[in-house]
Enzyme design. Structure first.
Site, PDB file in Angstrom:
ATOM      1  N   LYS A 103       3.214  58.862 -19.431  1.00 55.24           N
ATOM      2  CA  LYS A 103       2.210  59.632 -20.155  1.00 55.24           C
ATOM      3  C   LYS A 103       0.966  59.875 -19.305  1.00 55.24           C
ATOM      4  O   LYS A 103       0.747  59.243 -18.271  1.00 55.24           O
ATOM      5  CB  LYS A 103       1.853  58.934 -21.465  1.00 55.24           C
ATOM      6  N   ARG A 151       9.841  52.177 -25.458  1.00 59.04           N
ATOM      7  CA  ARG A 151      10.438  53.513 -25.539  1.00 59.04           C
ATOM      8  C   ARG A 151      10.185  54.211 -24.216  1.00 59.04           C
ATOM      9  O   ARG A 151       9.027  54.480 -23.865  1.00 59.04           O
ATOM     10  CB  ARG A 151       9.827  54.294 -26.709  1.00 59.04           C
TER      11      ARG A 151
END
Length: 273
Positions: free
Chosen positions: A221, A255
């Site tokens: 991210k 995740r």
């Protein structure tokens, strides 16, 4: 801590890995990479062989300012892939990444075992009752607004305190519908500035007061690659660093896009205990 997936009790006392499978054309990292079914099967086979416990399949990009996708299109993208994966990998545990009740129902009816909702039921007022009816585990994430508006909704007095209050309310609501297995996701990158993401990670152990399994979705991210002044494609090492910190602060599910490296993080951190 256990969750019931397709009649199997999954013990989360040892952290698990959830591999990300995006079948969207516009995901921030791997958008458009997995469109053909053979490519999808190959990628899932790779993730499972590397140690993924769950595969999280999404057909609607939730990146900031993502374009709208109709419910019908989302279901169309998902269902035939779910059927193929269940047929090819009979023991697979699939999660569906959606905030729509009808998409969740169509997915579970075709073999999905977990519903992963970025909105904790706030973007579809039928979601909680649908998940309760389907009797599957429910991942609820913290977010404000929706993918199109969330980056303008980052004004907090005390972000972690407000997030815990948010989760307390959403958990109570989910329980009132009869949802038994709940996992919470702090929602890194969702309605949070770069600094707020790191504050949440720094204080992530405080979410243990909710007494529920915690999922960390940090993989590649912008909170990583912007600090390192790199691209998502160059953010694997940074992902492993932050996944390690998340595990030390109580994460029970990672995740990730890169399963092998996440499995190695779990193995190494487990040696500290």
């Amino acid at each position: 801590m256990t969750i019931n997936c397709n009649g199997n009790l999954i013990d989360l006392s040892t952290p698990k890995v959830m591999g990300i499978l995006n079948v969207t054309p516009n995901s921030f990292y791997d958008g458009g990479k997995h469109k053909e079914i053979n490519s999808i099967i190959h990628q899932v086979d790779k993730m499972l062989s590397e140690g993924a416990d769950f595969i999280d399949i999404g057909a609607y990009s939730s990146k900031p300012s993502a374009e709208f996708v109709s419910e019908e299109e989302e279901i169309k993208r998902l269902v035939h892939i779910i059927k193929e994966l269940v047929q090819t990998f009979p023991t697979i545990i699939l999660s569906v990444d959606t905030f729509r009740a009808n998409v969740a129902r169509a997915s579970v009816e075709n073999g999905v075992a977990i519903v992963n909702d970025i909105s904790a039921g706030l973007l579809d007022d039928k979601m909680l009752e649908t998940v309760a009816d389907l009797k599957v585990p429910y991942i609820m994430m913290h977010m404000r607004g929706n993918p199109q508006t969330m980056q303008s909704l980052t004004d907090y007095n005390d972000i972690v305190k407000e997030m815990i209050f948010y989760f307390s309310e959403r958990i109570q609501m989910a329980r009132s519908f009869g949802i038994s297995d709940i996992i919470i996701d702090p929602g890194f990158g969702f309605a949070k500035t770069l600094e707020q993401n790191y504050e949440v990670l720094h204080k992530m152990e405080l979410f243990s007061m909710l007494e529920l399994p915690l999922l960390a979705g940090i993989s590649r991210k912008s909170m990583i690659y912007k600090v390192l002044e790199k691209t998502p494609q160059e953010a694997l090492n940074g992902t492993s660093v932050l996944n390690t910190i998340a595990l030390q602060k109580g994460a029970k599910i990672l995740r990730v896009h890169d399963v092998k490296e996440a499995v190695e993080c779990i193995k190494l951190v487990s040696k500290l205990k």
